[in-house]
Design a protein around this motif. Structure first.
Motif, PDB file in Angstrom:
ATOM      1  N   PHE A 158      59.904  54.538  19.828  1.00 39.62           N
ATOM      2  CA  PHE A 158      60.220  55.026  21.176  1.00 39.62           C
ATOM      3  C   PHE A 158      61.727  55.026  21.430  1.00 39.62           C
ATOM      4  N   LEU A 159      62.390  53.926  21.074  1.00 38.97           N
ATOM      5  CA  LEU A 159      63.839  53.833  21.285  1.00 38.97           C
ATOM      6  C   LEU A 159      64.591  54.897  20.487  1.00 38.97           C
ATOM      7  N   GLU A 160      64.184  55.101  19.241  1.00 40.27           N
ATOM      8  CA  GLU A 160      64.852  56.098  18.397  1.00 40.27           C
ATOM      9  C   GLU A 160      64.632  57.508  18.936  1.00 40.27           C
ATOM     10  N   LEU A 161      63.415  57.801  19.383  1.00 34.56           N
ATOM     11  CA  LEU A 161      63.119  59.115  19.969  1.00 34.56           C
ATOM     12  C   LEU A 161      63.931  59.339  21.244  1.00 34.56           C
ATOM     13  N   ALA A 162      64.026  58.287  22.058  1.00 39.02           N
ATOM     14  CA  ALA A 162      64.775  58.375  23.313  1.00 39.02           C
ATOM     15  C   ALA A 162      66.260  58.630  23.070  1.00 39.02           C
ATOM     16  N   LYS A 163      66.746  58.184  21.913  1.00 41.05           N
ATOM     17  CA  LYS A 163      68.157  58.406  21.559  1.00 41.05           C
ATOM     18  C   LYS A 163      68.389  59.798  20.966  1.00 41.05           C
ATOM     19  N   GLY A 164      67.299  60.567  20.813  1.00 46.66           N
ATOM     20  CA  GLY A 164      67.435  61.928  20.319  1.00 46.66           C
ATOM     21  C   GLY A 164      67.233  62.109  18.828  1.00 46.66           C
ATOM     22  N   ARG A 165      66.750  61.061  18.154  1.00 47.76           N
ATOM     23  CA  ARG A 165      66.511  61.176  16.708  1.00 47.76           C
ATOM     24  C   ARG A 165      65.252  61.983  16.441  1.00 47.76           C
ATOM     25  N   SER A 166      65.240  62.699  15.325  1.00 50.27           N
ATOM     26  CA  SER A 166      64.070  63.495  14.959  1.00 50.27           C
ATOM     27  C   SER A 166      63.031  62.620  14.261  1.00 50.27           C
ATOM     28  N   VAL A 167      61.811  63.147  14.167  1.00 49.08           N
ATOM     29  CA  VAL A 167      60.737  62.420  13.485  1.00 49.08           C
ATOM     30  C   VAL A 167      61.128  62.130  12.039  1.00 49.08           C
ATOM     31  N   GLN A 168      61.737  63.111  11.371  1.00 51.04           N
ATOM     32  CA  GLN A 168      62.137  62.933   9.977  1.00 51.04           C
ATOM     33  C   GLN A 168      63.210  61.855   9.834  1.00 51.04           C
ATOM     34  N   GLU A 169      64.184  61.861  10.737  1.00 52.05           N
ATOM     35  CA  GLU A 169      65.256  60.855  10.699  1.00 52.05           C
ATOM     36  C   GLU A 169      64.693  59.440  10.895  1.00 52.05           C
ATOM     37  N   ILE A 170      63.750  59.324  11.826  1.00 55.92           N
ATOM     38  CA  ILE A 170      63.141  58.016  12.094  1.00 55.92           C
ATOM     39  C   ILE A 170      62.307  57.572  10.895  1.00 55.92           C
ATOM     40  N   ALA A 171      61.584  58.523  10.305  1.00 56.89           N
ATOM     41  CA  ALA A 171      60.761  58.212   9.132  1.00 56.89           C
ATOM     42  C   ALA A 171      61.629  57.697   7.993  1.00 56.89           C
ATOM     43  N   ASP A 172      62.759  58.348   7.769  1.00 55.70           N
ATOM     44  CA  ASP A 172      63.681  57.930   6.703  1.00 55.70           C
ATOM     45  C   ASP A 172      64.242  56.534   6.988  1.00 55.70           C
ATOM     46  N   ALA A 173      64.647  56.294   8.235  1.00 56.69           N
ATOM     47  CA  ALA A 173      65.262  55.017   8.606  1.00 56.69           C
ATOM     48  C   ALA A 173      64.269  53.860   8.517  1.00 56.69           C
ATOM     49  N   MET A 174      62.995  54.139   8.839  1.00 60.15           N
ATOM     50  CA  MET A 174      61.986  53.074   8.859  1.00 60.15           C
ATOM     51  C   MET A 174      61.162  53.025   7.579  1.00 60.15           C
ATOM     52  N   SER A 175      61.499  53.899   6.615  1.00 58.10           N
ATOM     53  CA  SER A 175      60.768  53.965   5.337  1.00 58.10           C
ATOM     54  C   SER A 175      59.274  54.200   5.558  1.00 58.10           C
ATOM     55  N   LEU A 176      58.967  55.113   6.476  1.00 61.65           N
ATOM     56  CA  LEU A 176      57.586  55.495   6.762  1.00 61.65           C
ATOM     57  C   LEU A 176      57.449  56.998   6.602  1.00 61.65           C
ATOM     58  N   SER A 177      56.229  57.487   6.524  1.00 64.73           N
ATOM     59  CA  SER A 177      56.017  58.926   6.395  1.00 64.73           C
ATOM     60  C   SER A 177      56.155  59.598   7.756  1.00 64.73           C
ATOM     61  N   PRO A 178      56.598  60.866   7.778  1.00 65.15           N
ATOM     62  CA  PRO A 178      56.678  61.603   9.045  1.00 65.15           C
ATOM     63  C   PRO A 178      55.333  61.630   9.770  1.00 65.15           C
ATOM     64  N   ARG A 179      54.231  61.653   9.010  1.00 66.09           N
ATOM     65  CA  ARG A 179      52.901  61.669   9.631  1.00 66.09           C
ATOM     66  C   ARG A 179      52.665  60.377  10.416  1.00 66.09           C
ATOM     67  N   THR A 180      53.081  59.244   9.832  1.00 60.99           N
ATOM     68  CA  THR A 180      52.922  57.956  10.518  1.00 60.99           C
ATOM     69  C   THR A 180      53.738  57.924  11.800  1.00 60.99           C
ATOM     70  N   ILE A 181      54.973  58.426  11.718  1.00 58.61           N
ATOM     71  CA  ILE A 181      55.834  58.480  12.911  1.00 58.61           C
ATOM     72  C   ILE A 181      55.213  59.400  13.952  1.00 58.61           C
ATOM     73  N   GLY A 182      54.627  60.508  13.490  1.00 59.63           N
ATOM     74  CA  GLY A 182      53.964  61.434  14.398  1.00 59.63           C
ATOM     75  C   GLY A 182      52.802  60.772  15.128  1.00 59.63           C
ATOM     76  N   THR A 183      52.055  59.928  14.416  1.00 59.77           N
ATOM     77  CA  THR A 183      50.953  59.191  15.040  1.00 59.77           C
ATOM     78  C   THR A 183      51.476  58.228  16.099  1.00 59.77           C
ATOM     79  N   HIS A 184      52.569  57.526  15.757  1.00 54.46           N
ATOM     80  CA  HIS A 184      53.193  56.623  16.730  1.00 54.46           C
ATOM     81  C   HIS A 184      53.648  57.414  17.955  1.00 54.46           C
ATOM     82  N   LEU A 185      54.244  58.583  17.718  1.00 54.15           N
ATOM     83  CA  LEU A 185      54.741  59.416  18.819  1.00 54.15           C
ATOM     84  C   LEU A 185      53.588  59.819  19.745  1.00 54.15           C
ATOM     85  N   TYR A 186      52.475  60.201  19.159  1.00 53.02           N
ATOM     86  CA  TYR A 186      51.309  60.598  19.956  1.00 53.02           C
ATOM     87  C   TYR A 186      50.845  59.425  20.828  1.00 53.02           C
TER      88      TYR A 186
END
Length: 212
Positions: A158-186
């Motif tokens: 949530f904090l990373e999204l609020a700062k304007g980071r993309s799903v891919q950027e967050i996935a890379d930073a957290m060593s998770l898949s974009p799909r996992t980040i997408g689930t968190h976003l939902y």
């Protein structure tokens, strides 16, 4: 007289150096070691065994909140004092919930940090006075923050999204898949009743988590 041994955990070397100099200016505190991440701290803990672990929470890798959980799972008696740049009560509540014994901000006066180290060493819970007052006011008012419904990983995303980071950027930073980040976003949008990243940013600004 036995000195209180501490280890500093912060990803900025200059910050560690500043607080090391500050702490070693006291008669009863000594800095045993330093770590630049939660992972690094876990590796050193068994060897150093400090009385108090002084930890930032905004670090690359697992981050401070997850590090608190992992440290306490392995070393349940470890005293942890969080030293953070975040001045909002949301972060303070989360670190206490994770098991930390204290929370002070990096803008605190030197004597506040010293008091916090001594209190945590004695097994007490210590909150910077301004943070403690804000938490007390919130408790008295009985107001509930919807952000409390977020899990630790969801809160971080949530904090990373609020700062304007993309799903891919967050996935890379957290060593998770974009799909996992997408689930968190939902899940985040559902819990906060938000429809897009702009609304998430507004929620974060109103909570004092990011600056407009």
């Amino acid at each position: 007289m036995k000195k209180i041994s501490v280890m500093l955990v912060d990803d900025h070397a200059v910050v560690r150096m500043g607080f090391k100099l500050l702490l070693q200016g006291s008669d009863d505190i000594e800095v045993l070691g330093e770590a630049q991440s939660g992972e690094d701290a876990l590796k050193q803990l068994q060897t150093l065994a400090p009385d108090v672990l002084i930890m930032d929470i905004s670090m690359p890798g697992m981050g401070g909140l997850e590090a608190i959980g992992r440290v306490l799972a392995k070393y349940p008696q470890q005293r942890i004092l969080v030293l953070s740049a975040h001045e909002d009560i949301m972060h303070a509540r989360r670190v206490l919930k994770a098991g930390a014994s204290g929370y002070v901000t990096k803008r605190s006066a030197a004597d506040v940090l010293m008091q916090a180290v001594r209190a945590v060493y004695k097994g007490q819970v210590y909150l910077e006075p301004e943070v403690a007052q804000a938490m007390a006011v919130e408790q008295v008012s009985g107001s509930k923050n919807p952000l409390d419904a977020l899990s630790e990983k969801e809160f971080k995303v949530f904090l990373e999204l609020a700062k304007g980071r993309s799903v891919q950027e967050i996935a890379d930073a957290m060593s998770l898949s974009p799909r996992t980040i997408g689930t968190h976003l939902y899940n985040i949008k559902q819990k906060l009743n938000a429809s897009n990243s702009a609304e998430l940013a507004i929620i974060a600004i109103r909570a004092g988590l990011i600056k407009p």
